[in-house]
Enzyme design. Structure first.
Site, PDB file in Angstrom:
ATOM      1  N   GLY B 221     -21.293   1.365 -34.357  1.00 29.83           N
ATOM      2  CA  GLY B 221     -21.659   2.713 -34.769  1.00 29.83           C
ATOM      3  C   GLY B 221     -21.489   2.922 -36.259  1.00 29.83           C
ATOM      4  N   SER B 222     -21.200   4.165 -36.627  1.00 30.42           N
ATOM      5  CA  SER B 222     -21.153   4.516 -38.048  1.00 30.42           C
ATOM      6  C   SER B 222     -19.875   4.011 -38.706  1.00 30.42           C
ATOM      7  CB  SER B 222     -21.218   6.027 -38.205  1.00 30.42           C
ATOM      8  OG  SER B 222     -20.001   6.601 -37.764  1.00 30.42           O
ATOM      9  N   GLY B 225     -17.113   6.817 -38.206  1.00 29.24           N
ATOM     10  CA  GLY B 225     -16.513   6.843 -36.867  1.00 29.24           C
ATOM     11  C   GLY B 225     -15.701   5.583 -36.596  1.00 29.24           C
ATOM     12  N   GLY B 226     -16.248   4.450 -37.003  1.00 25.63           N
ATOM     13  CA  GLY B 226     -15.563   3.176 -36.780  1.00 25.63           C
ATOM     14  C   GLY B 226     -14.260   3.110 -37.548  1.00 25.63           C
ATOM     15  N   GLU B 245     -18.459  -2.777 -35.469  1.00 25.68           N
ATOM     16  CA  GLU B 245     -19.648  -3.163 -36.217  1.00 25.68           C
ATOM     17  C   GLU B 245     -20.164  -1.876 -36.834  1.00 25.68           C
ATOM     18  OE1 GLU B 245     -23.532  -3.035 -36.058  1.00 25.68           O
ATOM     19  OE2 GLU B 245     -23.602  -4.675 -34.582  1.00 25.68           O
ATOM     20  N   CYS B 282     -29.027  -1.988 -36.664  1.00 27.55           N
ATOM     21  CA  CYS B 282     -27.984  -2.301 -37.644  1.00 27.55           C
ATOM     22  C   CYS B 282     -28.410  -3.433 -38.560  1.00 27.55           C
ATOM     23  CB  CYS B 282     -26.676  -2.657 -36.937  1.00 27.55           C
ATOM     24  SG  CYS B 282     -26.922  -3.778 -35.566  1.00 27.55           S
TER      25      CYS B 282
END
Lengths: 501, 501
Positions: B221-222, B225-226, B245, B282
């Site tokens: 994800g972002s 957020g990650g 990732e 991605c």
């Protein structure tokens, strides 16, 4: 500038200032030099890197007398033990040289173009590549095997990563000398300038872990120090892997059958193991689970007898002795309520010497989750009453680097059950043996669940320790000419590889 | 209790409440069930685990029509793409089944007792064992391949770890259905209860990463957020590995020779690649480095022509569209100063649709370190003036999952130099191809230096993804009867292993 002073633990006296603490500028210089060395070192031919490792082994061997004498003067570990420690380190450099030459550690895979159920696959080739500059923190208890020379330095260099070592203040003169020996040998072997660096001081250590050029760190030491550095590594704008080997209790279980059949042998082995090196091993059996029946108590009586006659070892530092007195001395009930002194060895005389101690507690009185490692020549016997109570203590003890089981052939079910219980909470399980003594070999695992290490996925001892400093890289549709030799159709120096066609 | 609502991105309308957000009690229940399943799942025979993975693949295949229809309704990605995505996922479960059956992933080593230069070596046997319950975070952009079913779930189960998935709110109905399909199939195949769990909501995700029973987490994800979840995982009393990732620019370099010889072909390929799946990969080429000469500008003119006629894709969520407008729309200069709009596709109509955009900037005006990933159908062309300026931009761009080089056969030195520059800053280098399209195979590497992932040592795609959820374990002097089959002298189901005698 603060002096770094070499102290004699046998007398407690300061001997000489051997360096000054490294400031931010010095850390920057070491890290920049390491960054400059990263690409040439990574691009060095694999066989040339193996030769470099062998040169370092030879150089340590050639300086053996001086290194051992210095290390003994700073650690009081004795020349016999320190000669063995240097044997280990020399062997380790040579073992990594062999691993690098063989090349299996690169995990090379060649996938040729193919049609798969999920669609066409291009030409893809993978192998591991070096991470970049690595910070290594020397440990107090292995001045020649987990310090400037040792497993972390050897495995990082083997991976192709420059190393900046943060010297341990317990043996600064040994660190400075070992650094000279290794860097002169590296230079003579043609390694790029900056392949090895050395810094001194707590602040320099923190600055290393935060430095943008450092790509990974390896540490052996206390849970508190390791946690602080782990937190710095994780809080970076770009977090880096931090491999910390922290505290470990290494529980050792004696079954009723083993207590009955091998009481004297186990008593002797155990006292030897928990006092080895002054009890300053990360694999010391810190908690010994013994049946609370008469045979178990007889085993512990046997241990007590041996302890009573034991000489007081000289500990590594004033700090170690202080923590030892706090954890095992008169105020031990503050850390382990219910623990009482079973036996104490010959009184200590001078310097950082401290008496051997044997403590015990009844399982019913123990809060296993609260037990902490106490560095030094002490172990805590826990008397258990039956397999259920034993299982419950094992389940609640913090995870460890290693655990041992002593059982008889007719207790196979109990042995299997104990192993199953322990396996979830350790990295190495030893049958009918002591956790001290960590062989440097491919099958070794020295690393377990938190708090024994910060990262249970890897080991700090044995050839697979190299994996900590490597990352996978894939080449897709690459012309032969730009592929690394190891991945070409016709490599000059072939490595084991998985080929899928 | 807050409803979890399924939305139609083609209209922007809420369709139905399909679940409620999971509270702390629900998270506790899922994690306890997973913890209960951990030991029986780990002790399941390896061939039985391979069969379990194959059953899950078959169950997904049997429910294909419904899963694809639901995923299309919630993601607007189209049934052709989603059928391919399901092919990929089914293939992946089967591939992991083959890997588990073969057993090489266990990295088994048997060291028999021997004398070494560092002293005697005991019998030591090592292999990898499962870490325990794993939290998997579904991604918005692959409802069938990086979500409830997908690479993280498949590799964790293959490793022998129970999985608790945090569903992505972009496709809750698909998540619920896929979870039913997988858990029914797991139950029918005899997997222990608790092998799979599902939770909904941001708070539940945070609670998962903090939960004492969870031993690792995998996220796609972002960066924002990650990073937040990585920080939670690292701040635990017992930190756990967090495989995130995150964002990736995936720079693509066109050399002067390639711009001269293959202008039209590359223009078409590039527009296809950066608009694939609505530019929501991605591995989208987010920065394209093109020579600032007339041939490079002609290539970009070709791209502009294709962009002008391109349909506006429907994006995954309102949030994705909002971020896309911010990064590529009228206020794009706030994120990339000097960037201007070269071409825009057909205007968007309804729902979360958004027009394709092509931006460009001169290298001299660019601050490469400040460029961030912009999810959606846009790419940023950077016109460079000579190899030095090109090298300088590449050195300053944030590291990426993948990078591409288009060069001609007579530019071999330039190709090698570009690869060497890029290799330090990416996990996969593609020659004369596009970074989108990530083959599921042993040689794949999908993971690079921060910020492309939180942990460059591993991959989230390909068979070696299993290594993320395994830790080494050593058995010392173990009687044959208590060794795992894989490490016995006479295994029933032998695995490849290194034997040192």
């Amino acid at each position: 500038m603060t002096d770094v002073v070499s102290t004699d633990p046998r007398t407690g006296a300061a001997v000489a200032a051997v360096a000054t603490e490294t400031g931010q500028e010095g850390v920057d210089a070491a890290c920049s030099a390491a960054a400059g060395a990263a690409r040439p070192l990574a691009e060095l031919d694999r066989l040339a890197r193996a030769d470099l490792l062998r040169s370092l082994a030879r150089a340590l061997e050639e300086d053996r007398a001086e290194l051992v004498a210095l290390a003994d003067r700073e650690s009081a570990l004795g020349t016999a033990r320190l000669n063995n420690e240097l044997n280990r380190t020399v062997h380790q450099f040579n073992l990594f040289a062999d691993a690098v030459q063989e090349g299996g550690y690169l995990e090379a895979v060649v996938d040729r173009p193919a049609d798969t159920p999920a669609g066409p696959r291009p030409d893809l080739r993978r192998m591991l590549v070096p991470l970049g500059p690595v910070a290594v923190f020397g440990a107090s208890n292995f001045p020649l095997a987990f310090s400037v020379p040792g497993g972390d330095t050897a495995s990082a260099l083997a991976a192709g990563c420059p190393v900046v070592v943060k010297a341990h203040p317990a043996h600064p003169a040994t660190s400075v000398r070992a650094f000279e020996v290794l860097s002169n040998a590296a230079r003579a072997a043609g390694a790029p300038e900056g392949t090895l660096g050395l810094v001194h001081g707590v602040d320099a250590g923190a600055a290393l872990v935060r430095h943008p050029e450092i790509r990974a760190a390896a540490f052996t030491g206390s849970t508190r120090g390791g946690r602080a550095l782990f937190d710095l590594a994780s809080a970076r704008p770009d977090p880096i892997p931090f491999y910390g080997e922290l505290g470990s209790l290494n529980p050792l279980v004696v079954t009723p059958g083993a207590a009955r059949k091998r009481s004297a042998e186990i008593a002797q082995g155990l006292v030897g193991s928990f006092t080895l090196g002054g009890g300053q091993f990360c694999t010391k059996p810190g908690v010994v689970l013994v049946p609370g029946d008469s045979e178990g108590r007889a085993l512990v009586d046997g241990m007590a007898e041996l302890v009573t006659g034991a000489e007081a070892p000289v500990l590594l530092t004033e700090g170690v002795r202080h923590a030892y007195e706090r954890g095992s001395g008169e105020r031990r009930e503050e850390t382990v309520p219910g623990a009482h002194l079973v036996a104490e060895g010959i009184a200590a005389k001078g310097g950082w010497a401290a008496p051997v101690r044997l403590l015990s507690v009844e399982a019913a009185e123990l809060d296993p989750a609260a037990v902490e490692e106490c560095f030094g020549p002490v172990t805590l016997v826990v008397f258990y009453d039956g397999p259920e109570q034993l299982g419950s203590v094992l389940r609640d003890l913090p995870p460890s680097l290693a655990a041992s089981v002593f059982a008889e052939p007719d207790e196979l079910d109990l042995r299997a059950e104990l192993q199953s219980e322990l396996a979830h909470r350790t990295g190495r399980i030893v049958h009918d043996g002591y956790p001290t003594g960590v062989a440097v070999t491919a099958a070794m695992q020295h690393g377990g669940p938190w708090p024994s290490t910060t990262n249970a996925l890897h080991t700090s001892v044995g050839t697979t320790a190299i994996r900590r400093f490597l990352r996978p890289m894939a080449w897709q549709n690459a012309p032969q000419e730009v592929l690394p030799d190891e991945l070409r159709d016709q490599p000059v120096n072939p490595v084991p590889r998985q080929e899928n066609t």
